[in-house]
Motif scaffolding. Sequence first.
Motif, PDB file in Angstrom:
ATOM      1  N   LEU A  66      -1.608  25.783   6.823  1.00  0.00           N
ATOM      2  CA  LEU A  66      -1.959  24.659   5.951  1.00  0.00           C
ATOM      3  C   LEU A  66      -3.384  24.770   5.430  1.00  0.00           C
ATOM      4  CD1 LEU A  66      -0.438  21.786   8.135  1.00  0.00           C
ATOM      5  CD2 LEU A  66       0.563  22.863   6.109  1.00  0.00           C
ATOM      6  N   PHE A  67      -4.118  25.789   5.882  1.00  0.00           N
ATOM      7  CA  PHE A  67      -5.531  25.942   5.550  1.00  0.00           C
ATOM      8  C   PHE A  67      -5.773  27.222   4.750  1.00  0.00           C
ATOM      9  CE2 PHE A  67      -5.062  23.952   9.719  1.00  0.00           C
ATOM     10  CZ  PHE A  67      -5.636  22.699   9.468  1.00  0.00           C
ATOM     11  N   ARG A  68      -6.847  27.219   3.994  1.00  0.00           N
ATOM     12  CA  ARG A  68      -7.289  28.417   3.283  1.00  0.00           C
ATOM     13  C   ARG A  68      -7.834  29.418   4.302  1.00  0.00           C
ATOM     14  NH1 ARG A  68     -11.862  28.139  -1.488  1.00  0.00           N
ATOM     15  NH2 ARG A  68     -11.850  30.354  -2.029  1.00  0.00           N
ATOM     16  N   HIS A  69      -7.510  30.698   4.124  1.00  0.00           N
ATOM     17  CA  HIS A  69      -7.986  31.744   5.017  1.00  0.00           C
ATOM     18  C   HIS A  69      -8.435  32.966   4.217  1.00  0.00           C
ATOM     19  CE1 HIS A  69      -6.686  29.792   8.674  1.00  0.00           C
ATOM     20  NE2 HIS A  69      -5.426  29.746   8.263  1.00  0.00           N
ATOM     21  N   THR A  70      -9.236  33.787   4.868  1.00  0.00           N
ATOM     22  CA  THR A  70      -9.566  35.096   4.316  1.00  0.00           C
ATOM     23  C   THR A  70      -9.210  36.163   5.346  1.00  0.00           C
ATOM     24  OG1 THR A  70     -11.832  35.335   5.178  1.00  0.00           O
ATOM     25  CG2 THR A  70     -11.570  34.150   3.076  1.00  0.00           C
ATOM     26  N   ALA A  71      -9.042  37.353   4.846  1.00  0.00           N
ATOM     27  CA  ALA A  71      -9.006  38.552   5.690  1.00  0.00           C
ATOM     28  C   ALA A  71     -10.185  39.364   5.177  1.00  0.00           C
ATOM     29  CB  ALA A  71      -7.700  39.298   5.534  1.00  0.00           C
ATOM     30  N   THR A  72     -11.278  39.327   5.921  1.00  0.00           N
ATOM     31  CA  THR A  72     -12.536  39.925   5.490  1.00  0.00           C
ATOM     32  C   THR A  72     -12.944  41.023   6.466  1.00  0.00           C
ATOM     33  OG1 THR A  72     -13.206  37.784   4.573  1.00  0.00           O
ATOM     34  CG2 THR A  72     -14.944  39.421   4.930  1.00  0.00           C
ATOM     35  N   ALA A  73     -13.094  42.233   5.965  1.00  0.00           N
ATOM     36  CA  ALA A  73     -13.508  43.349   6.811  1.00  0.00           C
ATOM     37  C   ALA A  73     -14.987  43.212   7.147  1.00  0.00           C
ATOM     38  CB  ALA A  73     -13.252  44.675   6.106  1.00  0.00           C
ATOM     39  N   ARG A  74     -15.332  43.434   8.387  1.00  0.00           N
ATOM     40  CA  ARG A  74     -16.747  43.366   8.798  1.00  0.00           C
ATOM     41  C   ARG A  74     -17.583  44.433   8.108  1.00  0.00           C
ATOM     42  NH1 ARG A  74     -17.652  39.210  11.972  1.00  0.00           N
ATOM     43  NH2 ARG A  74     -16.006  38.576  13.384  1.00  0.00           N
ATOM     44  N   ASP A  75     -16.961  45.561   7.739  1.00  0.00           N
ATOM     45  CA  ASP A  75     -17.701  46.627   7.051  1.00  0.00           C
ATOM     46  C   ASP A  75     -17.716  46.434   5.531  1.00  0.00           C
ATOM     47  OD1 ASP A  75     -15.162  47.365   6.189  1.00  0.00           O
ATOM     48  OD2 ASP A  75     -15.162  49.299   7.207  1.00  0.00           O
ATOM     49  N   GLY A  76     -17.136  45.342   5.049  1.00  0.00           N
ATOM     50  CA  GLY A  76     -17.143  45.053   3.617  1.00  0.00           C
ATOM     51  C   GLY A  76     -16.092  45.797   2.807  1.00  0.00           C
ATOM     52  N   SER A  77     -15.180  46.514   3.457  1.00  0.00           N
ATOM     53  CA  SER A  77     -14.208  47.323   2.713  1.00  0.00           C
ATOM     54  C   SER A  77     -13.100  46.501   2.058  1.00  0.00           C
ATOM     55  CB  SER A  77     -13.607  48.407   3.611  1.00  0.00           C
ATOM     56  OG  SER A  77     -12.938  47.839   4.717  1.00  0.00           O
ATOM     57  N   PHE A  78     -12.880  45.277   2.507  1.00  0.00           N
ATOM     58  CA  PHE A  78     -11.931  44.393   1.821  1.00  0.00           C
ATOM     59  C   PHE A  78     -12.256  42.937   2.113  1.00  0.00           C
ATOM     60  CE2 PHE A  78      -9.766  45.572   5.820  1.00  0.00           C
ATOM     61  CZ  PHE A  78      -9.446  44.331   6.350  1.00  0.00           C
ATOM     62  N   ASN A  79     -11.797  42.078   1.206  1.00  0.00           N
ATOM     63  CA  ASN A  79     -11.942  40.642   1.352  1.00  0.00           C
ATOM     64  C   ASN A  79     -10.838  39.982   0.534  1.00  0.00           C
ATOM     65  OD1 ASN A  79     -13.140  38.129   2.086  1.00  0.00           O
ATOM     66  ND2 ASN A  79     -13.944  38.008   0.012  1.00  0.00           N
ATOM     67  N   VAL A  80      -9.865  39.419   1.222  1.00  0.00           N
ATOM     68  CA  VAL A  80      -8.751  38.743   0.573  1.00  0.00           C
ATOM     69  C   VAL A  80      -8.866  37.263   0.895  1.00  0.00           C
ATOM     70  CG1 VAL A  80      -6.234  38.594   0.412  1.00  0.00           C
ATOM     71  CG2 VAL A  80      -7.329  40.797   0.829  1.00  0.00           C
ATOM     72  N   ASP A  81      -8.957  36.422  -0.125  1.00  0.00           N
ATOM     73  CA  ASP A  81      -9.128  34.978   0.026  1.00  0.00           C
ATOM     74  C   ASP A  81      -7.835  34.306  -0.415  1.00  0.00           C
ATOM     75  OD1 ASP A  81      -9.980  32.317   0.037  1.00  0.00           O
ATOM     76  OD2 ASP A  81     -11.929  32.795  -0.836  1.00  0.00           O
ATOM     77  N   LEU A  82      -7.185  33.578   0.509  1.00  0.00           N
ATOM     78  CA  LEU A  82      -5.852  33.049   0.241  1.00  0.00           C
ATOM     79  C   LEU A  82      -5.749  31.546   0.457  1.00  0.00           C
ATOM     80  CD1 LEU A  82      -3.801  35.796   2.084  1.00  0.00           C
ATOM     81  CD2 LEU A  82      -4.223  35.611  -0.365  1.00  0.00           C
ATOM     82  N   GLN A  83      -5.243  30.876  -0.540  1.00  0.00           N
ATOM     83  CA  GLN A  83      -4.898  29.460  -0.415  1.00  0.00           C
ATOM     84  C   GLN A  83      -3.645  29.341   0.449  1.00  0.00           C
ATOM     85  OE1 GLN A  83      -6.598  26.854  -1.566  1.00  0.00           O
ATOM     86  NE2 GLN A  83      -8.143  28.141  -2.558  1.00  0.00           N
ATOM     87  N   PRO A  84      -3.347  28.159   0.989  1.00  0.00           N
ATOM     88  CA  PRO A  84      -2.112  27.979   1.760  1.00  0.00           C
ATOM     89  C   PRO A  84      -0.889  28.408   0.947  1.00  0.00           C
ATOM     90  CG  PRO A  84      -3.527  26.063   1.994  1.00  0.00           C
ATOM     91  CD  PRO A  84      -4.151  26.928   0.937  1.00  0.00           C
ATOM     92  N   GLY A  85      -0.010  29.163   1.575  1.00  0.00           N
ATOM     93  CA  GLY A  85       1.211  29.615   0.929  1.00  0.00           C
ATOM     94  C   GLY A  85       1.058  30.864   0.075  1.00  0.00           C
ATOM     95  N   ALA A  86      -0.151  31.361  -0.076  1.00  0.00           N
ATOM     96  CA  ALA A  86      -0.394  32.524  -0.936  1.00  0.00           C
ATOM     97  C   ALA A  86      -0.348  33.821  -0.132  1.00  0.00           C
ATOM     98  CB  ALA A  86      -1.743  32.389  -1.625  1.00  0.00           C
ATOM     99  N   SER A  87      -0.275  34.934  -0.863  1.00  0.00           N
ATOM    100  CA  SER A  87      -0.364  36.242  -0.230  1.00  0.00           C
ATOM    101  C   SER A  87      -1.215  37.153  -1.101  1.00  0.00           C
ATOM    102  CB  SER A  87       1.020  36.853  -0.012  1.00  0.00           C
ATOM    103  OG  SER A  87       1.638  37.132  -1.249  1.00  0.00           O
TER     104      SER A  87
END
Length: 110
Positions: free
Chosen positions: A60-81
């Motif tokens: 139900l919350f916004r999340h990210t998948a953020t690499a600590r080394d900066g190699s990726f950052n995906v910012d996702l609203q609820p229900g998104a991919s």
Amino acid sequence: MARYPTAFAASAALLLSLALASPAIAAPKVHVVVMDKLKFGPVPAGLHVGDTIRWVNKDLFRHTATARDGSFNVDLQPGASGTTKLTKAGMIAFFCRYHPGMTGKLAVAK
């Protein structure tokens, strides 16, 4: 003209033997990691450079998948991919910028 079919057959045989002798390269795969209940789901095993991670936010919350080394950052609203293509081998630690307790590691082979 009888020489052309023989030359063609020899060329075809050579190409076939080269194709069979070459090591098989696995096609890139798409792996899924689900975000739900303020956690990352299980991280897939067998990740390789060239594979893709599909991040799916079922929370139900916004999340990210953020690499600590900066190699990726995906910012996702609820229900998104969203997706990340793995471009380097090694251990890649990641977290959610909005919920720092959400963490994980990708083990990526060549």
